[in-house]
Design a protein around this motif. Sequence first.
Motif, PDB file in Angstrom:
ATOM      1  N   LYS A  10      35.204 -54.239   3.058  1.00 16.54           N
ATOM      2  CA  LYS A  10      34.992 -53.021   3.833  1.00 16.54           C
ATOM      3  C   LYS A  10      36.126 -52.009   3.693  1.00 16.54           C
ATOM      4  O   LYS A  10      35.974 -50.861   4.073  1.00 16.54           O
ATOM      5  CB  LYS A  10      34.868 -53.367   5.331  1.00 16.54           C
ATOM      6  CG  LYS A  10      33.526 -53.936   5.732  1.00 16.54           C
ATOM      7  CD  LYS A  10      33.507 -54.252   7.220  1.00 16.54           C
ATOM      8  CE  LYS A  10      33.683 -53.043   8.114  1.00 16.54           C
ATOM      9  NZ  LYS A  10      32.474 -52.324   8.503  1.00 16.54           N
ATOM     10  N   HIS A  20      34.871 -41.691  12.461  1.00 10.62           N
ATOM     11  CA  HIS A  20      34.128 -42.925  12.282  1.00 10.62           C
ATOM     12  C   HIS A  20      32.687 -42.526  12.026  1.00 10.62           C
ATOM     13  O   HIS A  20      32.293 -41.415  12.325  1.00 10.62           O
ATOM     14  CB  HIS A  20      34.241 -43.739  13.572  1.00 10.62           C
ATOM     15  CG  HIS A  20      34.065 -45.217  13.390  1.00 10.62           C
ATOM     16  ND1 HIS A  20      34.619 -46.122  14.244  1.00 10.62           N
ATOM     17  CD2 HIS A  20      33.386 -45.941  12.482  1.00 10.62           C
ATOM     18  CE1 HIS A  20      34.287 -47.343  13.869  1.00 10.62           C
ATOM     19  NE2 HIS A  20      33.526 -47.255  12.799  1.00 10.62           N
ATOM     20  N   SER A  40      29.886 -54.323  11.086  1.00 10.26           N
ATOM     21  CA  SER A  40      28.807 -53.622  10.399  1.00 10.26           C
ATOM     22  C   SER A  40      29.059 -53.639   8.885  1.00 10.26           C
ATOM     23  O   SER A  40      30.206 -53.564   8.435  1.00 10.26           O
ATOM     24  CB  SER A  40      28.725 -52.192  10.912  1.00 10.26           C
ATOM     25  OG  SER A  40      30.001 -51.575  10.860  1.00 10.26           O
ATOM     26  N   ARG A  82      38.697 -52.478   5.467  1.00 15.11           N
ATOM     27  CA  ARG A  82      38.934 -52.369   6.916  1.00 15.11           C
ATOM     28  C   ARG A  82      40.374 -52.727   7.225  1.00 15.11           C
ATOM     29  O   ARG A  82      40.877 -53.745   6.754  1.00 15.11           O
ATOM     30  CB  ARG A  82      37.997 -53.344   7.623  1.00 15.11           C
ATOM     31  CG  ARG A  82      38.030 -53.330   9.159  1.00 15.11           C
ATOM     32  CD  ARG A  82      36.951 -54.267   9.662  1.00 15.11           C
ATOM     33  NE  ARG A  82      36.843 -54.457  11.063  1.00 15.11           N
ATOM     34  CZ  ARG A  82      35.831 -53.971  11.812  1.00 15.11           C
ATOM     35  NH1 ARG A  82      34.895 -53.237  11.266  1.00 15.11           N
ATOM     36  NH2 ARG A  82      35.765 -54.244  13.083  1.00 15.11           N
ATOM     37  N   ASN A 132      29.253 -51.869   6.234  1.00 16.42           N
ATOM     38  CA  ASN A 132      29.517 -50.602   5.550  1.00 16.42           C
ATOM     39  C   ASN A 132      31.001 -50.546   5.222  1.00 16.42           C
ATOM     40  O   ASN A 132      31.792 -51.302   5.783  1.00 16.42           O
ATOM     41  CB  ASN A 132      29.161 -49.425   6.476  1.00 16.42           C
ATOM     42  CG  ASN A 132      29.850 -49.542   7.818  1.00 16.42           C
ATOM     43  OD1 ASN A 132      29.359 -50.236   8.718  1.00 16.42           O
ATOM     44  ND2 ASN A 132      31.008 -48.911   7.968  1.00 16.42           N
ATOM     45  N   SER A 134      27.114 -46.757   9.620  1.00 21.07           N
ATOM     46  CA  SER A 134      26.618 -48.143   9.627  1.00 21.07           C
ATOM     47  C   SER A 134      25.240 -48.230   8.974  1.00 21.07           C
ATOM     48  O   SER A 134      24.427 -47.311   9.105  1.00 21.07           O
ATOM     49  CB  SER A 134      26.533 -48.666  11.058  1.00 21.07           C
ATOM     50  OG  SER A 134      27.798 -48.628  11.666  1.00 21.07           O
TER      51      SER A 134
HETATM   52 MG    MG Z   1      31.428 -50.704  12.233  1.00 18.09          MG
END
Ligand code: MG
Length: 334
Positions: free
Chosen positions: A49, A236, A140, A51, A142, A148
């Motif tokens: 991700k 976001h 999620s 992330r 993505n 998402s």
């Molecule tokens: Mg998310």
Amino acid sequence: MIDPSDRQIEAASAELRAGNLVAMPTETVYGLAANAWDETAVSKIFEAKGRPATNPLIVHIYDWTFLDQCAEVPLATEIDQAMKQLDAFWPGPLTLILPKSQRISSLVTAGRETVAVRVPRHPVARKLLKSCNFPVAAPSANRSTAVSPTTAQHVDDELGEQVAVILDGGPSELGLESTILDLTESPPRILRHGGVTAESLAKALHLSVDVLTRGTDKEVETAPSGHRAPGQMKVHYSPRTPVRLKSDWIPVADERAGWIRFHVDTSAEGPEASIVRILSNHGDLKEIARRLFATLRELDQLDLDLIVIDTCEEEGMGRAIMDRIRRASARRDV
Ligand code: MG
Ligand code: AMP
């Protein structure tokens, strides 16, 4: 709804057992799942991700019997009492923040002493979780900060290379993420609006909506290091195309704008837009929520200069919808 075969579910659960990533449909959005007990597998989620490691993951479990493995809920406490009052919301789009168990890795919780837990109600997610004898960490599916995914195709487009199996359970029923409720605060507090309304939680907990949502929207403004809902960044759910709220839109000549409208309103002729999408004939908030992310993705493919989007009252599902579009329209340079 599309229903993957038992063989496909079994193949997905074998991939999870082997430490690989699987995309699973849930009633909120598609999730990127890994065995929560396997740190190497969990680290693949962050990698795939892009992330930040500071943004914790939601742990998905089949039912209450898995809860003790993930969280420590001392009996006869305020948290225990609240959980009983919230019983009717599980399975469903409600994530609870609870004190974490020893066994949950700090990778999952981004170093916090709390863990986010949810029991999804989508039948395919349930079958998959039932076939696993471990909880599944799943944000999620993505790339970090992007919109998402609400279909298997969205996941394939964005993360197809990184996942071993994508289970197709049809378009997500809700189209927005779960509501996150922090039970470690007293009284409990909503950290993110989502599929369960603040009004229904307030009723179940015998609290006012104002108490339950105190400071929820402020997370948008708070610095990443200090906020209580890590990952609730100001920017976001963003497509690449700039997004502007309809109320802030001043059309300029030669601009190719796509306008996402919430309902058919023939009386209010708006400014010219190259493309118009109407999410619901009668402004039904559930329908708007269900189609919002897919429509943002669709318009993002069209090389527009701008995506303009309607707004709605911040009540019921309107709170989650406005939260997402405000973040989607937040400027990246602030
Ligand atoms: Mg998310
Ligand atoms: P996603 O699954 O991508 O929608 O993201 C999960 C969200 O859950 C994160 O962005 C956090 O806001 C929230 N979350 C997960 N764990 C915790 C926790 N322990 N405390 C507070 N928020 C959490």
